[in-house]
Scaffold this active site. Structure first.
Site, mmCIF file in Angstrom:
data_model
loop_
_atom_site.group_PDB
_atom_site.id
_atom_site.type_symbol
_atom_site.label_atom_id
_atom_site.label_comp_id
_atom_site.label_asym_id
_atom_site.label_seq_id
_atom_site.Cartn_x
_atom_site.Cartn_y
_atom_site.Cartn_z
ATOM 1 N N ARG A 27 0.814 -1.223 0.000
ATOM 2 C CA ARG A 27 0.000 0.000 0.000
ATOM 3 C C ARG A 27 0.846 1.270 0.000
ATOM 4 O O ARG A 27 0.463 2.277 0.600
ATOM 5 C CB ARG A 27 -0.947 0.035 1.209
ATOM 6 N N ARG A 31 -3.335 6.674 1.252
ATOM 7 C CA ARG A 31 -3.859 7.878 1.907
ATOM 8 C C ARG A 31 -2.911 8.579 2.860
ATOM 9 O O ARG A 31 -3.161 9.705 3.258
ATOM 10 C CB ARG A 31 -5.152 7.520 2.645
ATOM 11 N N ARG A 40 -6.673 11.514 -5.745
ATOM 12 C CA ARG A 40 -7.929 10.783 -5.569
ATOM 13 C C ARG A 40 -9.128 11.726 -5.657
ATOM 14 O O ARG A 40 -10.155 11.396 -6.244
ATOM 15 C CB ARG A 40 -7.923 10.082 -4.224
ATOM 16 N N ASP A 77 -6.854 -2.634 -7.154
ATOM 17 C CA ASP A 77 -7.379 -3.275 -5.960
ATOM 18 C C ASP A 77 -7.634 -4.740 -6.250
ATOM 19 O O ASP A 77 -7.842 -5.115 -7.403
ATOM 20 C CB ASP A 77 -8.681 -2.604 -5.506
ATOM 21 N N TYR A 154 -14.916 -11.867 0.266
ATOM 22 C CA TYR A 154 -15.657 -10.635 -0.042
ATOM 23 C C TYR A 154 -16.921 -10.930 -0.848
ATOM 24 O O TYR A 154 -17.950 -10.287 -0.675
ATOM 25 C CB TYR A 154 -14.764 -9.638 -0.797
HETATM 26 O O1 CP3 Z 1 0.132 -1.586 -2.482
HETATM 27 C C1 CP3 Z 1 -0.230 -0.672 -3.226
HETATM 28 O O2 CP3 Z 1 0.190 0.506 -3.124
HETATM 29 C C2 CP3 Z 1 -1.136 -1.014 -4.405
HETATM 30 C C3 CP3 Z 1 -2.504 -0.748 -4.226
HETATM 31 C C4 CP3 Z 1 -3.416 -1.684 -3.456
HETATM 32 C C5 CP3 Z 1 -4.649 -1.219 -2.954
HETATM 33 N N1 CP3 Z 1 -5.340 -2.277 -2.472
HETATM 34 C C6 CP3 Z 1 -5.093 0.163 -3.003
HETATM 35 C C7 CP3 Z 1 -6.201 0.600 -2.135
HETATM 36 C C8 CP3 Z 1 -3.357 -3.046 -3.194
HETATM 37 C C9 CP3 Z 1 -2.243 -4.030 -3.469
HETATM 38 C C10 CP3 Z 1 -4.587 -3.415 -2.579
HETATM 39 C C11 CP3 Z 1 -4.934 -4.793 -2.193
HETATM 40 C C12 CP3 Z 1 -6.126 -5.053 -1.368
HETATM 41 N N2 CP3 Z 1 -7.352 -4.456 -1.450
HETATM 42 C C13 CP3 Z 1 -6.208 -6.064 -0.392
HETATM 43 C C14 CP3 Z 1 -5.116 -7.027 -0.061
HETATM 44 C C15 CP3 Z 1 -4.055 -6.404 0.741
HETATM 45 C C16 CP3 Z 1 -4.439 -6.079 2.136
HETATM 46 O O3 CP3 Z 1 -4.362 -4.895 2.481
HETATM 47 O O4 CP3 Z 1 -4.736 -7.010 2.865
HETATM 48 C C17 CP3 Z 1 -7.501 -6.025 0.163
HETATM 49 C C18 CP3 Z 1 -8.028 -6.908 1.276
HETATM 50 C C19 CP3 Z 1 -8.213 -5.017 -0.526
HETATM 51 C C20 CP3 Z 1 -9.647 -4.662 -0.341
HETATM 52 C C21 CP3 Z 1 -9.783 -3.254 0.042
HETATM 53 N N3 CP3 Z 1 -9.564 -2.188 -0.810
HETATM 54 C C22 CP3 Z 1 -10.140 -2.735 1.295
HETATM 55 C C23 CP3 Z 1 -10.447 -3.584 2.525
HETATM 56 C C24 CP3 Z 1 -10.147 -1.337 1.171
HETATM 57 C C25 CP3 Z 1 -10.588 -0.327 2.168
HETATM 58 C C26 CP3 Z 1 -9.480 -0.038 3.090
HETATM 59 C C27 CP3 Z 1 -9.803 1.123 3.958
HETATM 60 O O5 CP3 Z 1 -8.988 1.310 4.852
HETATM 61 O O6 CP3 Z 1 -10.788 1.851 3.737
HETATM 62 C C28 CP3 Z 1 -9.748 -1.020 -0.137
HETATM 63 C C29 CP3 Z 1 -9.564 0.329 -0.707
HETATM 64 C C30 CP3 Z 1 -8.184 0.694 -1.107
HETATM 65 N N4 CP3 Z 1 -7.373 -0.061 -1.891
HETATM 66 C C31 CP3 Z 1 -7.502 1.917 -0.828
HETATM 67 C C32 CP3 Z 1 -6.271 1.857 -1.475
HETATM 68 C C33 CP3 Z 1 -5.218 2.931 -1.542
HETATM 69 C C34 CP3 Z 1 -8.074 3.062 -0.046
HETATM 70 C C35 CP3 Z 1 -9.037 3.727 -0.938
HETATM 71 C C36 CP3 Z 1 -9.176 5.193 -0.676
HETATM 72 O O7 CP3 Z 1 -10.027 5.518 0.164
HETATM 73 O O8 CP3 Z 1 -8.469 5.973 -1.331
#
Ligand code: CP3
Length: 356
Positions: A27, A31, A40, A77, A154
């Protein structure tokens, strides 16, 4: 193809000698960076950001401008796959991901779209091609997917879950349906990751975020087996090099012996595992990636440096370690603390690679 100027990440994944331990952060585009929040906002929503190749490329590059990371990761994602399957992904502010539809019956399963990654997830491939152009060989680009089990959580729950009641009911009470869904997902994930390699991904990571919610036997039956199936179908090489695959099961520290046999070249570990113990267990079979507690980034830069030193010493001498956090970086971390983290890996790791 442009020549890769920094390949220590790919070398470490294949346990080849390096001058220092490579580092990146799960990640890393996110943010905690004010420039991410600005882009964003410009995109409108998180999904619009993922679907716009120029903006997805911009946020992928943002952490690389600040920090000397040894890898870039596609900005996207894991939930793009269930979205393409027809479940209707959306994000509720502050509540994480949600799906309009769930999969809880044979009829739901049969109602899923059949997908071809190059077409139905073409926006991800466009993002990869755009990022590769922009990187111009600076560092390798990581592609990724969720594991079949993690995607299924999910899809069955309809969003994030604490207790996984619906998917565990399916796994234990309707195992046939569960296996049908996991098989379908293994096919989709193998196609998706192979397409990512054709579009420019130079290493792949499989995020098995919820594999650790299973029992030891359940993990092998419902998660590991399907990751193995995915890995066995991936191309062995990309651009004339061996293609490294990283499996990251959060909470999988007790099962490293089995995970080391998955066919992956590297295994991600979270912070609950002692990296010295992990290395003893996996021996020369796979490289390790990890594993600082992401919350350690809330500590002082001096404390962060101490923790990096402990993890480097825990892994010890030689290649086969990619430094990372034990899970994604938390929003709210001070970006200067990431500087302390990356600098510490850069400065303290060369001593473990001398005469390598
Ligand atoms: O690593 C990176 O920089 C690449 C981007 C990346 C994102 N999601 C961006 C993202 C990667 C590799 C993921 C994978 C992902 N997404 C996983 C597996 C990794 C982990 O963290 O366990 C999972 C379970 C998800 C599902 C997901 N997407 C969730 C649970 C959320 C919400 C998280 C939250 O805190 O609100 C997301 C959204 C998400 N994916 C964000 C980002 C930067 C935040 C979105 C935002 O509000 O800008």
């Amino acid at each position: 193809m442009t020549e890769l100027k920094n390949d220590r990440f790919l070398r470490a994944l294949l346990r080849r000698p390096v001058d220092r331990t490579p580092v990146w952060m799960m990640r890393q585009a996110g943010r905690y960076l004010p420039e991410y929040r600005a882009t964003r906002k410009e995109a409108g929503s998180f999904l619009d950001l993922c679907k716009n190749a120029e903006l997805a490329c911009e946020v992928t590059m943002q952490p690389l401008r600040r920090y000397p990371m040894d890898a870039a990761i596609l900005f996207s994602d894991i939930l793009t796959v269930p979205d393409a399957l027809g479940l209707g992904l959306y994000f509720e502010e502050g509540e994480g991901p949600r799906f309009r539809k769930t999969v809880r019956s044979t009829a739901d399963l049969e109602g899923l779209n059949s997908i071809v990654a190059d077409d139905d997830l073409g926006y991800v491939m466009n993002a990869l091609r755009t990022i590769r152009r922009e990187l111009n060989g600076q560092v390798p680009l990581i592609g990724f997917s969720g594991s079949p089990w993690t995607l299924a959580t999910y899809m069955v729950e309809g969003g994030s879950s604490k207790d996984f009641v619906n998917i565990k009911t399916m796994a234990y009470d309707q195992p046939e349906l569960m296996h049908q869904l996991l098989s379908l997902l293994a096919d989709a994930v193998a196609d998706y990751l192979s397409a990512q390699v054709r579009a420019g991904a130079q290493a792949l990571q499989i995020f098995d975020t919820w594999g650790g919610s299973l029992s030891a036997a359940g993990y092998k039956e419902f998660s590991l087996k399907y990751m193995q199936r995915v890995i066995s179908r991936l191309p062995a090489e990309a651009e004339g090099r061996k293609l490294p695959v990283i499996v990251f099961t959060k909470g999988g520290g007790q099962w490293l012996n089995a995970i080391a046999e998955s066919g992956a070249q590297a295994v991600g570990i979270d912070w609950t595992t002692d990296i010295a113990v992990a290395r003893d267990l996996v021996g020369n079979r796979v490289a390790l990636q990890g594993n600082m507690d992401p919350s350690m980034l809330f500590a002082s830069p001096a404390k962060i440096r101490e923790e990096v030193a402990l993890i480097l010493a825990g892994y010890g001498h030689g290649s086969g370690h990619v430094f990372n956090l034990g899970h994604g970086i938390t929003p709210g971390v001070n970006p200067d603390h990431v500087t302390a983290f990356v600098d510490a890996v850069q400065e303290l790791s060369p001593q473990y690679h001398q005469a390598d």
